[in-house]
Enzyme design. Sequence first.
Site, mmCIF file in Angstrom:
data_model
loop_
_atom_site.group_PDB
_atom_site.id
_atom_site.type_symbol
_atom_site.label_atom_id
_atom_site.label_comp_id
_atom_site.label_asym_id
_atom_site.label_seq_id
_atom_site.Cartn_x
_atom_site.Cartn_y
_atom_site.Cartn_z
ATOM 1 N N GLN A 241 -3.220 28.101 -4.531
ATOM 2 C CA GLN A 241 -3.118 29.322 -5.330
ATOM 3 C C GLN A 241 -2.415 29.067 -6.661
ATOM 4 O O GLN A 241 -2.781 29.646 -7.684
ATOM 5 C CB GLN A 241 -2.357 30.400 -4.548
ATOM 6 C CG GLN A 241 -3.127 31.005 -3.386
ATOM 7 C CD GLN A 241 -4.265 31.911 -3.827
ATOM 8 O OE1 GLN A 241 -4.263 32.449 -4.938
ATOM 9 N NE2 GLN A 241 -5.248 32.079 -2.956
ATOM 10 N N ARG B 112 8.833 20.828 -7.556
ATOM 11 C CA ARG B 112 9.618 19.623 -7.330
ATOM 12 C C ARG B 112 8.799 18.393 -7.691
ATOM 13 O O ARG B 112 7.574 18.401 -7.611
ATOM 14 C CB ARG B 112 10.081 19.581 -5.874
ATOM 15 C CG ARG B 112 11.112 20.671 -5.563
ATOM 16 C CD ARG B 112 11.397 20.859 -4.098
ATOM 17 N NE ARG B 112 12.430 21.874 -3.885
ATOM 18 C CZ ARG B 112 12.774 22.364 -2.707
ATOM 19 N NH1 ARG B 112 12.165 21.933 -1.606
ATOM 20 N NH2 ARG B 112 13.720 23.289 -2.609
ATOM 21 N N GLU C 161 6.581 28.655 4.734
ATOM 22 C CA GLU C 161 7.714 28.063 5.438
ATOM 23 C C GLU C 161 8.713 27.385 4.499
ATOM 24 O O GLU C 161 9.842 27.092 4.902
ATOM 25 C CB GLU C 161 7.230 27.063 6.493
ATOM 26 C CG GLU C 161 6.523 25.840 5.939
ATOM 27 C CD GLU C 161 5.023 26.024 5.796
ATOM 28 O OE1 GLU C 161 4.300 25.012 5.855
ATOM 29 O OE2 GLU C 161 4.580 27.181 5.625
ATOM 30 N N HIS D 267 1.779 36.617 -0.876
ATOM 31 C CA HIS D 267 1.752 36.998 0.540
ATOM 32 C C HIS D 267 3.129 37.543 0.875
ATOM 33 O O HIS D 267 4.142 37.055 0.367
ATOM 34 C CB HIS D 267 1.410 35.790 1.410
ATOM 35 C CG HIS D 267 1.375 36.067 2.890
ATOM 36 N ND1 HIS D 267 0.801 37.199 3.424
ATOM 37 C CD2 HIS D 267 1.844 35.355 3.948
ATOM 38 C CE1 HIS D 267 0.914 37.164 4.753
ATOM 39 N NE2 HIS D 267 1.548 36.062 5.088
ATOM 40 N N GLU E 110 -5.981 36.660 10.676
ATOM 41 C CA GLU E 110 -6.005 35.213 10.885
ATOM 42 C C GLU E 110 -5.946 34.853 12.366
ATOM 43 O O GLU E 110 -6.693 33.989 12.839
ATOM 44 C CB GLU E 110 -4.824 34.567 10.163
ATOM 45 C CG GLU E 110 -4.904 34.613 8.650
ATOM 46 C CD GLU E 110 -3.603 34.206 7.984
ATOM 47 O OE1 GLU E 110 -3.602 34.041 6.751
ATOM 48 O OE2 GLU E 110 -2.573 34.064 8.679
ATOM 49 N N GLU F 169 -25.634 25.354 18.515
ATOM 50 C CA GLU F 169 -25.798 26.752 18.905
ATOM 51 C C GLU F 169 -24.552 27.594 18.665
ATOM 52 O O GLU F 169 -24.660 28.759 18.266
ATOM 53 C CB GLU F 169 -26.200 26.850 20.384
ATOM 54 C CG GLU F 169 -27.550 26.233 20.704
ATOM 55 C CD GLU F 169 -28.693 26.848 19.910
ATOM 56 O OE1 GLU F 169 -28.581 28.028 19.497
ATOM 57 O OE2 GLU F 169 -29.697 26.154 19.684
ATOM 58 N N GLU G 146 -24.497 27.003 13.553
ATOM 59 C CA GLU G 146 -25.232 28.192 13.112
ATOM 60 C C GLU G 146 -24.312 29.365 12.787
ATOM 61 O O GLU G 146 -24.765 30.385 12.262
ATOM 62 C CB GLU G 146 -26.258 28.599 14.170
ATOM 63 C CG GLU G 146 -27.374 27.571 14.336
ATOM 64 C CD GLU G 146 -28.484 28.036 15.270
ATOM 65 O OE1 GLU G 146 -28.625 29.264 15.454
ATOM 66 O OE2 GLU G 146 -29.194 27.179 15.803
ATOM 67 N N SER H 291 -33.905 37.662 14.812
ATOM 68 C CA SER H 291 -35.043 38.096 15.630
ATOM 69 C C SER H 291 -34.679 39.329 16.453
ATOM 70 O O SER H 291 -33.496 39.624 16.681
ATOM 71 C CB SER H 291 -35.458 36.969 16.576
ATOM 72 O OG SER H 291 -34.462 36.758 17.567
#
EC number: 1.1.1.86
Length: 340
Positions: A29, A49, A84, A108, A195, A227, A231, A252
């Site tokens: 970020q 740093r 952290e 955040h 999350e 599978e 996908e 489908s």
Amino acid sequence: MAVTMYYEDDVEVSALAGKQIAVIGYGSQGHAHAQNLRDSGHNVIIGVRHGKSFDKAKEDGFETFEVGEAVAKADVIMVLAPDELQQSIYEEDIKPNLKAGSALGFAHGFNIHFGYIKVPEDVDVFMVAPKAPGHLVRRTYTEGFGTPALFVSHQNASGHAREIAMDWAKGIGCARVGIIETTFKEETEEDLFGEQAVLCGGLTALVEAGFETLTEAGYAGELAYFEVLHEMKLIVDLMYEGGFTKMRQSISNTAEFGDYVTGPRIITDAVKKNMKLVLADIQSGKFAQDFVDDFKAGRPKLTAYREAAKNLEIEKIGAELRKAMPFTQSGDDDAFKIYQ
């Protein structure tokens, strides 16, 4: 509950004009916020740093300082170090150099909401949280649009914290596509829940359980991988573009029918009950404390979890299959590696 979406035209005051901005951290970020703000005409320095990030920031043309020195020079500071690390960076480098009347921002709410960082009352506290990883915040900005974001005015010492947050969101390109006002509590708790219960924890556990169900029944691991994991992107991309409706219009009739009749058998009321327990642990601060305690102890739990995950059969099979599928590599991971 309806929310209001704000755009560039709603940012009436250029609250960052003439201000010295310091971005603390030059990771995923950090590089995006710094470069976008600079390209929007703002004065940006980097506080980090010494190390690879320090060198990278200088290479990208920024005046780069140790964190404390950058904070002392700045009017507006954005903390973009990992969750952290923020508490120690704040106590050791930011707090001793934080001026009355300055503004301190976050992407955040973890450390503010759970009380690990306590900011003096004469300092503004705000948040701008793009809903995308840093490389997309940067890339979409250069392409002329941006990513949505949340913004917060949490502590309004100057009377201008909200304007600073909105102007920051505009400067990094997020107000081009829309920004939503929220609170530190709401952003933090919803983000952690998403999350843990769905995007990361819930999804990986679901995929792993599906893979094990097929292989334990005698099906080939390679086919099971295709599978239940490979996908997944095809389906998620359709939902990303047009919600459940576009996804169901694109699959489908067999798959759609199976979706309706089988989904509720997997995600039962018991699963939702467990989700509520997860949310309760987040709201109470239990998860946050567990995470912080593990970090302070040297990350024994996180290290063990990573080692166990690395040895999963689905990971080993997937690594081999992806060698034959270079198209699965978008190139964005290279950007992430550079700016970690």
